[in-house]
Structures are given as C-alpha cells and as structure tokens.
Design a protein around this motif. Structure first.
Motif: not given
Length: 1079
Positions: A628, A631-632, A639, A643, A662-663, A666
């Motif tokens: 996480k 991915a951020s 990501q 996901a 959402e991922w 993004k």
C-alpha cells in the motif's frame, strides 16, 4: 405370409398342375427335387418340367450373406424344342464355390458365412425371342411361364469339412497349419442389454446431465438386426426415478437422444410442468412427432418407468415402490415410421445445454436395444435399496421440518405473540411482554407432539428474531436454514470446535432440511471421515447426494471426485463424475464475475513451503502495508498487485472490489502502465463495482493496445463484437491478439466459427471452432476448457475422439478454481497461520474431500504435525488416506510420492509393508525430477533390494547396459547428483563419491600387485622373526616378557572392512530417517 421349406421338396410352385391332370391340360410346369438338403460342393438336383411350346429351362443358385444379398453363384440353361406336352426329368449337378462349403485351411483363407441359399428354376417360351438363350437372365425370368424355388440348408463355417486339395505341404508349413487348424475362435458374449446407469444420480434441475454413447455391436448378427430396425424400432427403456417437483419450465429432460446434427432423435422423454410425460420421436421423413401421457408421475416416491417401442406402438408403464405394486399403463399407436439409430449420436440422462434436467434422483437405468418387453419381463431391480430408502425418509422428515418452520415464521412475521404458557423465552419477547400490549397465546396444535421430536429446531427458532421483512414461504425457510447453519459454524470455529461437532450435528440436519445445503456437505464429510462422529458411509452418501441435488458446489465436487476415483464405496463411473464436475465447472466463470458470496481466489499454497507462508498477509499485515505504501508512491507494479489482491481476495486479503477499483483507477490515470490501464477499462466496460463508462473504457483500451498489450488488443475485438456487431473488425483484432499468444482471442475466434459468423466463411465450422477452443484451453482459458471437455464426453467431433476420462480431468480442473472452494481453503489456511488447529483441521478436511490435491497434502501435513488431534477426532487414517489420494491426482507433488514410498516401506498403522509399491512410489518421485527419489532407490539397492526391470524401463535405465547392481547404483547416484538443488556438497554427491572410493579400494585389494607385495612383506617378517630367535638363542639370555599393547591395532584391510560396516550402518540410518521429504 408363408414359411418356405428348407430343402428336398417344396409346394411353392406357380402354375403347377397335379400329375393326374397334366396330360389333359398340357399346362407348363416345373418341379425339382434336391437329393441333399445341405449345401455341398456338388449337389445333385432332379428337375421335372413340361413345356407346351418350345422353351428354355433355367436353373440358378442365389446366395445371401450378411454383407451382400442375391449373389448368383451357379447358372445353367437348356432348350426343349422337340419333346412338347410331355413331362421330362433332367438331373443337374450344382457346383458351389469352395469358400461356401469348406472350412478355412492353408489355401482357403477366407470362407464366407452364408445366411440363405435359394435354388430357383423357371421356364420361358421362345415366342418373340423371349426364351432365347442369348437373352439376359433377368429378362428371361421376367417372361417365365412357370417357376419354382426352394431353400438349401446352409452349414456354419466351423461345421464344414476340410477340402482335400491333393497337395502336400512342406513340413514347416504343415506344422504351422496344424497349430491352428482345429482352433475355433470364440466371439465375446454380447447381448443387447445396456446399463446406462447403475448408481443413484442426484439431478439438480440444471443444465447438466450424464452423457452416454453406445458403440455398434461387435456381434455381426446383432449389428445386422440393429440396422434392419432403423425404420422399425424395437427397444425398451427401464429407469427408476424419485421426483421432488414437476418441471418449472416447459420441459425437463429425463432421457433423450441427440444425433450427430445436434437434433433430438428417437427416443426423447421429457417431464412437463404438470407432471405428464412428453415422448418425442424422429420420423423417417425427417419430421418430429410427440405425444403426452394421460397420467401424471408420482412425487416423492420411488417408481419405475418402463417405455417399450414396437414399431409404431409405444407402451408406457409406471410401477410404484421397490415391490412394483401400483402402476399406470398407457398404449399409444402411430402409423408413421420412426427413424431410430442409437449409435449416430449420444444419450443424455437429465439436463444438458439444450434443456434443464428434472429435480430429483435417478436410479438404475437399463436399455434393451433390440427387444420390446413387458414390465414383468424386465429385470431392473432398485439397487442400493438402503440408500434409496434413506433418501425417502430424509425428505419425509424435511417436509415436517419445513412445515414447522413455515408456520412458525409466518406466525412471527404476522405479529402474533405468545404468552408464558407457550413456553417461549428470549430477551426480545421479555421486553415486549413488559412494555408492549397484553398478548394472547397462539398455541400451535402440533407443537406438543413434535417438540420432543425436533428439540434442536425449536431451540434454534426460540433463539432467533423472526420478525423480518415479508418473504415468500420458501425464502423464509431457506433464510432460517442459513441462520441455523451460521450459528452452528460459529460453534465449530471455537478453540475446541471439533469437540462440538456431535452437539452441532442436529442443527446442521435442520439446516439441511430447510434447503441450506452447505450443512448437507458438512454432514456428508463428518459421516464419511468419522470427524467426531461415528463413521457411517450410508449417511455420508445420503447427505452428499442431497447436497448435490441441492446444487451445493462442494457436494457436487465430492460426488464427482468419488466417482472419478471409485473410492469410499462409490462405483467408478467417469460419465457420472463428469455430470457433477461439469455442473460446477459451468458455474465457476459465472461465480468469478459475481462480486457477492463467500468466495476467494483458489491459490496453491503448501503448508510445507515456509517462503510462501511468509508472504500471506491481511489488511494490517506487513506485506499489505508495504504494498500500500509503494502503491501510494506511484509504483505501478505495487498498484496492480494490490488491486488484484483486493479484487480477487488473494494472499489472505479480504475480497474488496470497491477498494480494488480505486487502485485500478489511480494506476490507470496516474501511470502509463498498460496492464493497469487495461484492467480499469474492463471494469468500466462491465460496471463491476463502478458505474459503466463505455466511452472512457474504449479510450483506455485503445491506449493499452497501442502500448502492445495483447489483452487490450483482444479487448478491442470484444468491444466491436459485443457493442458494434462488427464481426470483421472483431476478427481482425482477435487474429492479431491470437498471434501475440492471447488465449482469450483463440477462444473468441472459436466462437465466431461455432456461431457461423466468421467473416468470409459461410456456415458453421465446428472443426475449426474445436481447434481454437483447444488452443485456448492449453493457454488456461476456462470456457475453452469447458468446450473441450464437452467434445471429449460426446465424441461428436472427429478431432475429439470420445474420452470420458479426459473430459472429467478437464472439467475437474475448471471446477477446482471455484471461488466457494477457495473460501473454504482460505479459512483453513488462516486458521493454520493463527494456530487454531481445530478450525484448520475442520476446513482442510472439508476442502480435501472435494478432491483438490493441495488441500489433501496440506491436511496430511497437519495430521503429521498434530497426530494426537488426528487420532482423537478423525475416524480414518489421515496421513495414509490423504497422501494416498494425492498421488493419484494429475501433477501430484513429488514429496507426496516420497511420503507414500516411506509409508509402504515401513508400513503405517494397519497398513502392511509393501516393498514393490515403495519402489514404484520412489521411482515416480524420481521421474518427477526429485533427487530424493533417486537417492532412496539407491539405498534400497544397497540394502539388497532388487529393482524390477519395468521400473528401470520406467526410469529409462537400460537393464542390458546396467546388468549389475553397482552399475545401477552409479547411474542412480549420478542422476541424484544432477537433479540435486545444492551447488556444492549434497548427500547425492557424497554417496556418489563414497561409492567410487569403495570400488577403487575393492579393486586395489583384489589386484595382483597387492598379492606380490603382501607375499614379499610376509617373507621379510618371517625371516626377521627367525633371525631374532636365533640371536636370542645365541646370546643365551631369556627373552623379556612382552608388554600388553596399549590398544589393538587394525590392519589396513580390517580398517576398510570396519569403515564399510560403519558406512553400511550409516546408510541404514539414512534410510530410517528418510521419511522426511525434501519438498
């Protein structure tokens, strides 16, 4: 209708006048007598005839066999122009071919079996040339004024004599001939009775069923009879049925024939929505004809249905119960000719992709292919009587339970309260009594009588809040069953859950009766494995069948697996196994695209693999938090992985499609990673967890395709096929993606050929469709695999010869990817990681009984880690059972073979030692590339075991090149070393080196040089000793007493022997410690 005589004389003569009248009328006649009634090499025939005009007399022998008819084998003519109006007699010697009258021998290699021999004679006048000898035989017979015939008796080929060829064979040829001269080949016993089903089949009312294909008869007479009746069907079908409901659609399949053109044939039997039988036939002229019976079939009662065809007459009979007491009977007659060819297609029992099946159970089903029988002549007893009776008792009890639940819930939902006299106590009702209106008691008239009979049910109802929203009666009963099951499972998930099973079992029974068949599967496993309850195979089969009928996925997989392997008293039946597996395999892709339900991705995680266990995580785990974090920060790989874990519920993460999307969004909008762009485009197209946005989805799909992602190229083809109906453009993209190696594209091209819409190709091309489906299946495509399994079970495509076993393997492969099975496996894995042994054992037993290999080996591993737990709660030999199951799977792990090899070598509990099977298991592990398998085989040879030649052939070790044990040992140790994962020293390399040292030392000890040196040294020692004694004697002083040496000294040879002995002990120890596999 007449029956011709079999030789000598006959009265079947036209225009024949008795002898007393012949002189008066002078009417032409012909009459003959065969002196020998059998067919002989030379048969003498006496022909008596009378001609009123100049005539030609013709005599002919015509033969028919099973392959050809009306073959002339003898012809003779003669004229009669002078002796008119006078009866004359002519003797004729009829010669038949040798292949008709003699047995096979060295010269006659293929004698023929003759069915009929007709001898016929006729007279034709010479008027207008009609009787001229130059006229063809057919025209001559057409103008006959008198004719006659008789039948000669044929002799079977092996009852005929040998022909004397008056030839002497060479001695070697004569010897070879005498070896088989008097041997009569025996045809295998064959009749027309086929058992299409021999065990109970649970039909869930869905579009799956049993596929049976009949071969042609091997017996030529039976096959000829079948061919003759293609337009006059004579056959009988007898089957046992137990119906739960009538058909919910227009028609439901019972038994029907599908021809090679995928059309219904004769017979086709269906059930209607009002309980009548719909019987359909295919006519010779190409049309279909159907009829409906006047009577209805019974519900919730075993009955036998017999349908017999005799030409245009159909007799339908139903007999109730195992004793066949009451029955209905109806006879239906038709004038049309039915077309009937039971080998030009396949039979289906139950449902198929054309029609849904019945809801209920099939019993034994027999098919008499060439006989129309009365019910009393049919032998088709209800096998498995105890199991059939248990099914009947189960549904009688469940009808009572459902009535209680239905009345109880309807009363609760209508707001009816009960007073203290009703003996209802829970916190909710206590509050209502205290603060609500005064209520009156609504006593149920059946409560007092049934309360003691169903204590667990009433206890569960009393503890529930039944004042829910309005539901139908069936939905309310099912909801109650679900809530009872969840409470029971909650108790099973406690720290001592296995100890609770016996007390939870009555609640699971009530839940099963309410139609919630997850409880049925739990009960089936408990009884079949003896998990905290006495092992009861009959009850295990009952609840497994009930769960399969209720379309419970794990129950159907359990039934499919048991019939696939033929274990636990289930008969081996691949067609029946396919019926269960294909049901779940068909649902698997649908389940994967459904975001609801208790599902998880099926992962191959072995409890022996510490590295894989380390990466298992949860939402608050280190691995997930690190992903996480990455991915951020915009890491595209993190990501995508995050996901995927959230979307499918992988690596222990709870399934959360909304967070996954959402991922995806993004990653697709912030990065240029084509995989993320494609994944988000698919989500937008399908609207999975997000509002559909076709315009943005198409834009993203094109962007990913431009970056060279083959999945996106295939996605563009899917877009133009689904939304634009532009098949030319769709095919263009799919062909491009297929060249890039995309299995989805291969499948989609197959669909175009299957539907007959491939651009530039007219009509359907099933062969090309099958080839594309096979290519997609090899790439892991689920739907392609399903089509291939269907082709293998039906055998209707030439490129897919019928192979029921292969069909089961492919369907099983897809079914084991089902998310509901994955959820059970994930719960077992989580419990294992948390140290909850009771829960881990429970869920791994549930998963292992479905037949999935990874759960079987994991369960055996748990039983090895906690043998006390296995012995206390399981009624089966856990380690033996599940390792043994696993080695019969496709692509079983090598460590399972090693474990079974150890168990066979040492023996395990009640299992005796079996060295031969142990060698086979080690050899299979070696063939899988496991160095431990080679090492164990070598150790067995070191201990004196002999490896059979077929095992050496299996390992591709030529016994002729490796005739001695030393040579085989060297080869095994070399292969062990080459397959070893250690780069430096390993047990294999050390064993190889030690073997060669022993060989070198043995060679040295047996060489001529060592004998010479030994003799020389011995001579020197003796000479020195003699000289020493001489010196002592000469000096006259007595010798000093010799001191005892500090310890014995060993010669070189003794050391070598001791080392060998020690090494032997070490090798023995190695074998003893071998059971720990090297995974």
């Amino acid at each position: 209708n007449f029956v011709p005589s079999l030789g000598r004389q006959t009265s079947l003569t036209t225009s024949v006048v008795p002898k007393a009248e012949q002189g008066a009328t002078y009417k032409d006649f012909i009459y003959f007598t065969v002196l020998e009634g059998n067919v002989r090499n030379v048969s003498e025939v006496s022909v008596e005839y009378l001609c009123s005009q100049p005539c030609v007399v013709s005599l002919e022998a015509v033969v028919s066999s099973e392959f050809r008819s009306s073959i002339p084998v003898y012809k003779k003519r003669w004229k009669n122009e002078k002796h008119l109006h006078t009866s004359r007699t002519q003797r004729v010697q009829v010669r038949f071919p040798s292949i008709m009258v003699y047995r096979d021998d060295y010269f006659i290699r293929h004698s023929i079996s003759v069915s009929t021999v007709v001898l016929r004679a006729w007279i034709s006048h010479q008027r207008g040339g009609g009787g001229d000898a130059s006229v063809k035989w057919e025209e001559n017979l057409l103008h006959a004024v008198a004719k006659n015939y008789t039948l000669l008796k044929t002799v079977p080929p092996f009852e005929r004599p040998f022909k004397d060829h008056r030839v002497c064979l060479e001695w070697n040829m004569d010897y070879i001939w005498n070896l088989w001269a008097n041997k009569i080949p025996q045809c295998p016993l064959e009749d027309d009775v086929v058992a299409l089903l021999g065990y109970l089949y649970a039909s869930s009312g869905e579009n799956t069923g049993i596929v049976k294909k009949l071969p042609r008869f091997q017996n030529r007479e039976l096959e000829a009879a079948r061919h003759q009746r293609m337009d006059y069907p004579v056959f009988t079908v007898s089957m046992w049925l137990y119906l739960l409901h009538y058909c919910k659609a227009n028609l439901c399949g019972i038994l029907y024939f599908v021809d090679s053109n995928e059309m219904y044939g004769t017979p086709s039997v269906f059930l209607t929505e009002d309980g009548h039988l719909h019987i359909q036939m295919h006519l010779v002229k190409g049309e279909d004809l159907a009829v409906k019976t006047k009577f209805t079939l019974p519900l919730r009662e075993w009955f036998r249905l017999d349908i017999s065809f005799n030409g245009g007459q159909i007799v339908v009979t139903t007999s109730i119960g195992p004793e066949l007491t009451g029955y209905h009977n109806q006879t239906i007659s038709f004038r049309e000719d039915f077309h009937y060819n039971d080998t030009a297609g396949y039979f289906i029992i139950g449902g198929s992709r054309y029609v849904a099946g019945i809801e209920g159970f099939f019993g034994p089903l027999k098919y008499y292919r060439l006989h129309s029988l009365q019910p009393a002549q049919i032998f088709n007893p209800l096998l498995e009587k105890q199991l059939a009776e248990q099914i009947k008792l189960y549904y009688e009890r469940c009808a009572e339970v459902q009535e209680i639940v239905s009345v109880y819930t309807s009363a609760a939902q209508s707001g009816g309260d009960r007073e203290e006299a009703c003996d209802l106590h829970n916190s909710y009702l206590d509050l209502r009594r205290r603060y609500g209106r005064p209520s009156t008691c609504r006593a149920f008239p059946w409560e007092k009588g049934l309360k003691d009979k169903h204590p667990s049910l009433f206890q569960a109802l009393l503890e529930m809040d039944l004042l829910a929203g309005p539901r139908s009666q069936s939905e309310s009963v099912l909801e109650i069953g679900r809530r009872i099951f969840e409470k029971a499972v909650k108790r099973l998930s406690s720290s001592d859950g296995l100890h609770q099973i016996s007390s939870v079992t009555p609640f699971l029974m009530d839940s099963s009766c309410c139609g919630y068949h997850k409880a049925s599967y739990y009960l089936a496993v408990f009884y079949e494995t003896g998990l905290s309850v006495p092992r009861d195979q009959l009850q295990g089969m009952l609840y497994s069948l009930v769960g399969g009928q209720g379309s419970e996925r794990l129950s159907a997989m359990n039934l499919g697996y048991k019939h696939y392997q033929g274990i636990d008293s289930y008969p081996l039946d691949w067609e029946l196994s396919y019926a269960y597996y294909s049901n779940i395999a068909t649902k698997t892709p649908l389940d994967q695209h459904t975001l609801q339900g208790d599902q998880a991705y099926v992962e191959t995680i072995r409890l022996k693999d510490d590295e894989i266990l380390k990466v298992q995580t949860k939402e608050d785990g280190d691995v997930f938090m690190w992903l996480k974090h990455e991915a951020s920060r915009g890491n595209a790989a993190a990501q995508q992985r995050l996901a995927q874990m959230l979307f499918w519920g992988q690596q222990g993460v709870t399934k959360n499609p909304e967070a996954a999307i959402e991922w995806y969004a993004k990653g697709a909008l912030e990065t240029e990673d084509p995989a993320l762009i494609y994944d988000y485009a698919i989500v937008l197209f399908k609207g999975q967890g997000v509002k559909k946005n076709r315009r943005l989805a198409l834009e993203l799909m094109k962007k990913a395709a431009f970056k060279g992602l083959h999945q996106a190229v295939n996605g563009l083809g899917w877009y133009y096929h689904k939304f634009k109906k532009n098949y030319a453009k769709a095919a263009k993209y799919w062909l491009k993606a297929e060249e890039m190696g995309n299995p989805d594209a291969s499948y989609n091209l197959g669909v175009l050929y299957l539907d007959g819409i491939f651009p530039g190709v007219s009509g359907r091309n099933l062969t090309l469709a099958g080839e594309y489906f096979h290519k997609a299946a090899q790439g892991g495509h689920i739907e392609g695999t399903l089509w291939c399994s269907l082709y293998y079970i039906t055998g209707n495509l030439d490129t897919f010869p019928r192979d029921p076993e292969k069909a089961v393997v492919w369907a099983k492969h897809v079914a084991e990817k089902n998310g509901y099975l994955g959820h059970v496996i994930r719960k077992g894995l989580n419990a294992y990681l948390e140290g909850s042994w009771h829960e881990a054992l429970l869920y791994y037993v549930l998963a292992a009984e479905t037949g999935i290999e990874v759960s079987q080996t994991n369960l055996a591993h748990i039983c090895e880690e906690r043998p006390d737990l296995a012995r206390r709660y399981l009624g089966v030999n856990c380690v033996w059972r599940y390792y043994n199951f696993s080695v019969f799977q496709i692509d079983a792990p090598s460590f399972a073979y090693l474990k079974m090899g150890d168990l066979y070598y040492y023996g395990h509990q009640n299992q005796s030692q079996d060295l031969e099977l142990s060698v086979q298991m080690y050899a299979q592990a070696a063939l899988e590339g496991d160095s431990q398998g080679f090492f164990n085989l070598a150790l067995l040879i070191e201990e004196g075991a002999i490896i059979p030649h077929h095992i050496l052939d299996f390992l591709e070790i030529d016994p002729s090149l490796h005739s001695s044990n030393i040579s085989i040992l060297r080869e095994l140790y070399e292969r062990c070393w080459s397959h070893s994962s250690e780069e430096s020293f390993s047990p294999c390399s050390l064993a190889w080196g030690y073997l060669h040292l022993r060989l070198i030392w043995g060679a040295v000890l047996h060489s001529a040089l060592i004998y010479f040196l030994g003799t020389f040294l011995l001579s020197v020692v003796i000479a020195g000793t003699v000289q020493h004694f001489r010196d002592v004697s000469a000096s006259g002083s007595p010798p000093a007493p010799a001191r005892a040496p500090p310890g014995p000294t060993s010669s070189t040879a003794t050391s070598a022997v001791s080392s060998a002995a020690d090494a032997s002990d070490q090798d023995q120890s190695t074998v003893t410690n071998n059971p720990e596999p090297r995974g």
